[in-house]
Design a protein around this motif. Structure first.
Motif, PDB file in Angstrom:
ATOM      1  N   PRO A  81       0.822  -1.221   0.000  1.00 14.49           N
ATOM      2  CA  PRO A  81       0.000   0.000   0.000  1.00 14.49           C
ATOM      3  C   PRO A  81       0.854   1.268   0.000  1.00 14.49           C
ATOM      4  O   PRO A  81       0.856   2.049   0.955  1.00 14.49           O
ATOM      5  CB  PRO A  81      -0.803  -0.135   1.298  1.00 14.49           C
ATOM      6  CG  PRO A  81       0.117  -0.860   2.225  1.00 14.49           C
ATOM      7  CD  PRO A  81       0.877  -1.837   1.343  1.00 14.49           C
ATOM      8  N   ILE A  82       1.590   1.478  -1.094  1.00 19.00           N
ATOM      9  CA  ILE A  82       2.481   2.635  -1.186  1.00 19.00           C
ATOM     10  C   ILE A  82       1.894   3.681  -2.124  1.00 19.00           C
ATOM     11  O   ILE A  82       0.995   3.401  -2.910  1.00 19.00           O
ATOM     12  CB  ILE A  82       3.880   2.214  -1.698  1.00 19.00           C
ATOM     13  CG1 ILE A  82       3.776   1.511  -3.053  1.00 19.00           C
ATOM     14  CG2 ILE A  82       4.579   1.323  -0.668  1.00 19.00           C
ATOM     15  CD1 ILE A  82       5.108   1.141  -3.673  1.00 19.00           C
ATOM     16  N   VAL A  83       2.432   4.890  -2.046  1.00 13.45           N
ATOM     17  CA  VAL A  83       2.004   5.973  -2.932  1.00 13.45           C
ATOM     18  C   VAL A  83       2.404   5.635  -4.360  1.00 13.45           C
ATOM     19  O   VAL A  83       3.525   5.209  -4.627  1.00 13.45           O
ATOM     20  CB  VAL A  83       2.650   7.310  -2.511  1.00 13.45           C
ATOM     21  CG1 VAL A  83       2.343   8.403  -3.526  1.00 13.45           C
ATOM     22  CG2 VAL A  83       2.189   7.709  -1.127  1.00 13.45           C
ATOM     23  N   ARG A  84       1.472   5.832  -5.283  1.00 11.96           N
ATOM     24  CA  ARG A  84       1.752   5.621  -6.706  1.00 11.96           C
ATOM     25  C   ARG A  84       1.354   6.873  -7.472  1.00 11.96           C
ATOM     26  O   ARG A  84       0.556   7.672  -6.986  1.00 11.96           O
ATOM     27  CB  ARG A  84       0.985   4.413  -7.220  1.00 11.96           C
ATOM     28  CG  ARG A  84       1.309   3.160  -6.418  1.00 11.96           C
ATOM     29  CD  ARG A  84       0.646   1.911  -6.954  1.00 11.96           C
ATOM     30  NE  ARG A  84       0.777   0.827  -6.000  1.00 11.96           N
ATOM     31  CZ  ARG A  84       1.896   0.142  -5.776  1.00 11.96           C
ATOM     32  NH1 ARG A  84       2.977   0.425  -6.459  1.00 11.96           N
ATOM     33  NH2 ARG A  84       1.935  -0.823  -4.881  1.00 11.96           N
ATOM     34  N   GLY A  85       1.954   7.023  -8.655  1.00  9.23           N
ATOM     35  CA  GLY A  85       1.714   8.247  -9.405  1.00  9.23           C
ATOM     36  C   GLY A  85       2.562   9.372  -8.831  1.00  9.23           C
ATOM     37  O   GLY A  85       3.607   9.140  -8.216  1.00  9.23           O
ATOM     38  N   PRO A  86       2.144  10.639  -9.012  1.00  9.64           N
ATOM     39  CA  PRO A  86       2.955  11.770  -8.554  1.00  9.64           C
ATOM     40  C   PRO A  86       2.776  12.070  -7.064  1.00  9.64           C
ATOM     41  O   PRO A  86       1.701  11.871  -6.509  1.00  9.64           O
ATOM     42  CB  PRO A  86       2.436  12.932  -9.416  1.00  9.64           C
ATOM     43  CG  PRO A  86       1.014  12.559  -9.702  1.00  9.64           C
ATOM     44  CD  PRO A  86       0.979  11.059  -9.799  1.00  9.64           C
ATOM     45  N   TRP A  87       3.830  12.527  -6.434  1.00  9.21           N
ATOM     46  CA  TRP A  87       3.750  13.029  -5.074  1.00  9.21           C
ATOM     47  C   TRP A  87       4.953  13.944  -4.830  1.00  9.21           C
ATOM     48  O   TRP A  87       5.901  13.952  -5.615  1.00  9.21           O
ATOM     49  CB  TRP A  87       3.680  11.902  -4.050  1.00  9.21           C
ATOM     50  CG  TRP A  87       4.989  11.335  -3.586  1.00  9.21           C
ATOM     51  CD1 TRP A  87       5.660  11.643  -2.440  1.00  9.21           C
ATOM     52  CD2 TRP A  87       5.796  10.346  -4.252  1.00  9.21           C
ATOM     53  NE1 TRP A  87       6.823  10.917  -2.355  1.00  9.21           N
ATOM     54  CE2 TRP A  87       6.924  10.120  -3.448  1.00  9.21           C
ATOM     55  CE3 TRP A  87       5.665   9.649  -5.460  1.00  9.21           C
ATOM     56  CZ2 TRP A  87       7.926   9.219  -3.809  1.00  9.21           C
ATOM     57  CZ3 TRP A  87       6.654   8.749  -5.819  1.00  9.21           C
ATOM     58  CH2 TRP A  87       7.759   8.543  -4.995  1.00  9.21           C
ATOM     59  N   THR A  88       4.885  14.733  -3.747  1.00  4.17           N
ATOM     60  CA  THR A  88       5.980  15.650  -3.426  1.00  4.17           C
ATOM     61  C   THR A  88       6.558  15.325  -2.055  1.00  4.17           C
ATOM     62  O   THR A  88       5.890  14.729  -1.200  1.00  4.17           O
ATOM     63  CB  THR A  88       5.515  17.120  -3.429  1.00  4.17           C
ATOM     64  OG1 THR A  88       4.507  17.292  -2.430  1.00  4.17           O
ATOM     65  CG2 THR A  88       4.974  17.516  -4.794  1.00  4.17           C
ATOM     66  N   THR A  89       7.809  15.715  -1.867  1.00  3.03           N
ATOM     67  CA  THR A  89       8.472  15.609  -0.573  1.00  3.03           C
ATOM     68  C   THR A  89       9.174  16.931  -0.293  1.00  3.03           C
ATOM     69  O   THR A  89       9.470  17.688  -1.216  1.00  3.03           O
ATOM     70  CB  THR A  89       9.528  14.491  -0.567  1.00  3.03           C
ATOM     71  OG1 THR A  89      10.447  14.702  -1.649  1.00  3.03           O
ATOM     72  CG2 THR A  89       8.901  13.120  -0.690  1.00  3.03           C
ATOM     73  N   GLU A  90       9.438  17.191   0.971  1.00  2.00           N
ATOM     74  CA  GLU A  90      10.274  18.329   1.336  1.00  2.00           C
ATOM     75  C   GLU A  90      11.459  17.806   2.124  1.00  2.00           C
ATOM     76  O   GLU A  90      11.306  16.959   3.018  1.00  2.00           O
ATOM     77  CB  GLU A  90       9.505  19.362   2.158  1.00  2.00           C
ATOM     78  CG  GLU A  90       8.643  20.261   1.308  1.00  2.00           C
ATOM     79  CD  GLU A  90       8.237  21.538   2.018  1.00  2.00           C
ATOM     80  OE1 GLU A  90       8.549  21.698   3.216  1.00  2.00           O
ATOM     81  OE2 GLU A  90       7.587  22.373   1.354  1.00  2.00           O
ATOM     82  N   SER A  91      12.652  18.291   1.760  1.00  6.44           N
ATOM     83  CA  SER A  91      13.879  17.856   2.412  1.00  6.44           C
ATOM     84  C   SER A  91      14.698  19.067   2.838  1.00  6.44           C
ATOM     85  O   SER A  91      14.682  20.102   2.174  1.00  6.44           O
ATOM     86  CB  SER A  91      14.708  16.996   1.462  1.00  6.44           C
ATOM     87  OG  SER A  91      14.010  15.818   1.103  1.00  6.44           O
ATOM     88  N   GLU A  92      15.415  18.908   3.937  1.00 10.30           N
ATOM     89  CA  GLU A  92      16.248  19.981   4.474  1.00 10.30           C
ATOM     90  C   GLU A  92      17.716  19.572   4.425  1.00 10.30           C
ATOM     91  O   GLU A  92      18.081  18.484   4.877  1.00 10.30           O
ATOM     92  CB  GLU A  92      15.836  20.283   5.913  1.00 10.30           C
ATOM     93  CG  GLU A  92      16.645  21.377   6.572  1.00 10.30           C
ATOM     94  CD  GLU A  92      16.228  21.614   8.009  1.00 10.30           C
ATOM     95  OE1 GLU A  92      17.004  22.242   8.752  1.00 10.30           O
ATOM     96  OE2 GLU A  92      15.117  21.174   8.398  1.00 10.30           O
ATOM     97  N   VAL A  93      18.552  20.449   3.894  1.00  8.58           N
ATOM     98  CA  VAL A  93      19.986  20.175   3.842  1.00  8.58           C
ATOM     99  C   VAL A  93      20.562  20.291   5.250  1.00  8.58           C
ATOM    100  O   VAL A  93      20.344  21.283   5.952  1.00  8.58           O
ATOM    101  CB  VAL A  93      20.701  21.166   2.897  1.00  8.58           C
ATOM    102  CG1 VAL A  93      22.216  20.916   2.912  1.00  8.58           C
ATOM    103  CG2 VAL A  93      20.154  21.048   1.490  1.00  8.58           C
TER     104      VAL A  93
END
Length: 199
Positions: A81-93
């Motif tokens: 049951p994982i995300v499929r298609g488009p999605w966004t993430t936010e990452s911090e350096v």
């Protein structure tokens, strides 16, 4: 071309997921760093990240935040049951040392750092890495190491685990580690090709 070397398994600290791969690139550590630290270019080598943009802070410096655009096909672990298609993430350096180290952590939906860390480490091929990378001498390139470590479950993984029993969680962890190993190895092969074609 020598394929990237990979290692998968649980590291110290009982990580849920951990993958490491390395490759020798015929370019200086500074040149390779300039490529891999530009996360907006990730779509050129990543299997899932298609690109993105810096949304706060000075790009490629500690504290800067990158919003990644991603896409995953239906054929990836089709039972899970994982995300499929488009999605966004936010990452911090969290580390940015030109020519040596670039590292970022994935943030949750509230902007908090999660125990989900991506790292690029670089060293001149003759600085202790030559033996591991095929006996190259100093001045012949750069050893690029790419690794990922997940300690505690992320917001997304916690949702997945809630839908799986203990057996499903073990199966998912094993198969996702193998998937990440393939992804990271392929990314390094593509980075090597991109950098060596431009130097």
């Amino acid at each position: 071309m020598t394929p990237p070397a990979t290692e998968a398994g649980v590291e110290a600290g009982a990580a849920i997921l951990t993958v490491r791969a390395r490759v020798l690139v015929a370019a200086s550590p500074g040149t390779v760093y300039d490529t891999v630290s530009e996360l907006a270019r990730s779509g050129e080598w990543s299997r899932e990240c298609t690109g993105g943009s810096w949304v706060s802070g000075t790009p490629r410096t500690v504290g800067a935040v990158f919003r990644g655009e991603n896409h995953r096909g239906a054929d990836v672990l089709p039972w899970a049951p994982i995300v499929r298609g488009p999605w966004t993430t936010e990452s911090e350096v969290v580390a940015a040392e030109p020519g040596r180290l670039f590292q970022w952590v994935v943030r949750d939906s509230a902007g908090r750092r999660q125990d989900s860390t991506w790292t690029y480490e670089l060293e001149a091929a003759g600085d202790g890495g030559g033996g591991r990378a095929g006996g190259r001498r100093a001045g012949s390139g750069c050893l690029l190491v790419h690794h990922y470590r997940l300690g505690r479950p992320t917001e997304g993984l916690a949702k997945i685990f809630r839908q799986l029993g203990p057996d499903g969680q073990r199966r998912f962890t094993a198969e996702w580690n193998r998937k990440l190993t393939d992804d990271v190895t392929e990314s390094l092969s593509r980075i090597k090709d991109i950098v060596e074609r431009t130097v």
